[in-house]
Design a protein around this motif. Sequence first.
Motif, PDB file in Angstrom:
ATOM      1  N   TYR A 209      45.914  54.133  -2.247  1.00 50.81           N
ATOM      2  CA  TYR A 209      45.829  53.031  -1.692  1.00 50.81           C
ATOM      3  C   TYR A 209      44.830  52.521  -1.066  1.00 50.81           C
ATOM      4  N   ILE A 270      51.394  47.447  -2.470  1.00 50.16           N
ATOM      5  CA  ILE A 270      51.816  48.254  -3.663  1.00 50.16           C
ATOM      6  C   ILE A 270      52.346  47.599  -4.615  1.00 50.16           C
ATOM      7  N   SER A 312      58.692  51.671 -10.450  1.00 54.81           N
ATOM      8  CA  SER A 312      58.976  52.632  -9.556  1.00 54.81           C
ATOM      9  C   SER A 312      57.926  53.943  -9.227  1.00 54.81           C
ATOM     10  N   TYR A 315      55.280  52.935  -7.000  1.00 59.74           N
ATOM     11  CA  TYR A 315      55.780  52.716  -5.411  1.00 59.74           C
ATOM     12  C   TYR A 315      55.922  54.169  -5.026  1.00 59.74           C
ATOM     13  N   TRP A 316      56.010  55.151  -5.809  1.00 69.18           N
ATOM     14  CA  TRP A 316      56.204  56.761  -5.498  1.00 69.18           C
ATOM     15  C   TRP A 316      54.751  57.033  -5.324  1.00 69.18           C
ATOM     16  N   MET A 319      53.161  55.258  -2.159  1.00 70.09           N
ATOM     17  CA  MET A 319      54.030  55.181  -0.894  1.00 70.09           C
ATOM     18  C   MET A 319      53.471  55.538   0.367  1.00 70.09           C
ATOM     19  N   GLU A 323      53.985  52.943   3.675  1.00 68.58           N
ATOM     20  CA  GLU A 323      55.253  53.235   4.014  1.00 68.58           C
ATOM     21  C   GLU A 323      56.422  52.009   4.513  1.00 68.58           C
ATOM     22  N   PHE A 326      57.123  50.286   0.921  1.00 67.16           N
ATOM     23  CA  PHE A 326      57.986  51.122   0.004  1.00 67.16           C
ATOM     24  C   PHE A 326      59.290  51.172   0.802  1.00 67.16           C
ATOM     25  N   TRP A 329      61.004  47.815  -0.254  1.00 64.77           N
ATOM     26  CA  TRP A 329      61.237  47.452  -1.724  1.00 64.77           C
ATOM     27  C   TRP A 329      62.356  48.416  -2.229  1.00 64.77           C
ATOM     28  N   TYR A 330      62.336  49.878  -1.484  1.00 63.08           N
ATOM     29  CA  TYR A 330      63.408  50.627  -1.844  1.00 63.08           C
ATOM     30  C   TYR A 330      64.884  50.367  -1.575  1.00 63.08           C
TER      31      TYR A 330
END
Length: 363
Positions: A209, A270, A312, A315-316, A319, A323, A326, A329-330
Amino acid sequence: MRQIVISILIITLSLNSFSQEKSDKVIAYEKAVKAIKLMDNGDIDKSIKMLRESQQLDPENYNYPYETAYAYYLKNDYKKAIQELEKVLTYKENSDQCYTLLGNIWDMEREPEKAIAIYNQGLEKFPNSGRLHFEKGNVLEVLKKYDEALNIWEEGILRNPPYPSNYHTASIYFCKYTTEKIWGILYGELFANIERGSKKTEEISKLLYETYQSAITIKSDTEVGVSFSKAAQFPISEKADNLQIPFSIPYEMTMALSVIPEANENELGIKSFSNIRTAFITEWYDKNRNTEYPNILFDWHKKLIDLEHFESYNYWLFMKGNEKEFEEWYNQNSEQFDKFIEWFSSNPMKINDENKFHRTQYE
């Protein structure tokens, strides 16, 4: 102290050994299993006694003196551990882990040159050992021989593609200490796919990141900067046939084009990285770059895009770099992400001798 992987005694016994009357090898094995359980529970001295008995019953099996050496290592009795391991190395049959443990002990004894000599000895016998390459590279790093360390880690990647630790250290080195971050992000993402769910995976998630953030610059709504590599020059000779442009040049050009649609974003996160990486793969394959510069990681990205899992996955992957983003979004996409994780758990990226990546493949 360097982490030592606790060995699990693996002994192959023929079915004929298990007759009504137990053979010495079977009795030795059973004693050793009990001894290792005692060792794990902290009863080291009794464990050593039983391992000695196993060794007397089956003197040709290197596992028993190896486990004895490991027991002495746990007691911090490095002198006796070294004595045992030196015996183990005389066995015709042993393993790379025997050389690893002895080399690591010499390293802890502040004898790095002896450690390297042992790793080299092990690599002569086990040239494809990812573990020995990793440990040798670590000692070279401590000796501040950074380029040599990197070369060894990369050789470990080449010789043993599924072994994760060499990707981890090479990724950190390229991303933090060189201008060639391109190799760091590729090795780092491969590591994350091989070793999921560990503390090191979280570390790499954050590193990836931060590397993307530092390498991509938004200058205006229409101007962006991309700096994953400084190796943008290459010699041209009149005699050059079938000239191939260095991978980093089309990579950065394609990446820059992929960043432009995100130029109106105040801060890249992200979501932006997912959009950029999706646009990159689309452009890369549309221009057939994949045929000239084959890359198993890009093939993996293409597969995830086709399966509608790439968002997805990104984002994994990123992450731990953000955080909060993430989690937000999650909360809105939990069903999508959980579906991806279910698929991801049973469909890991295949990395092996036939399906691998190493930067020298573009040389």
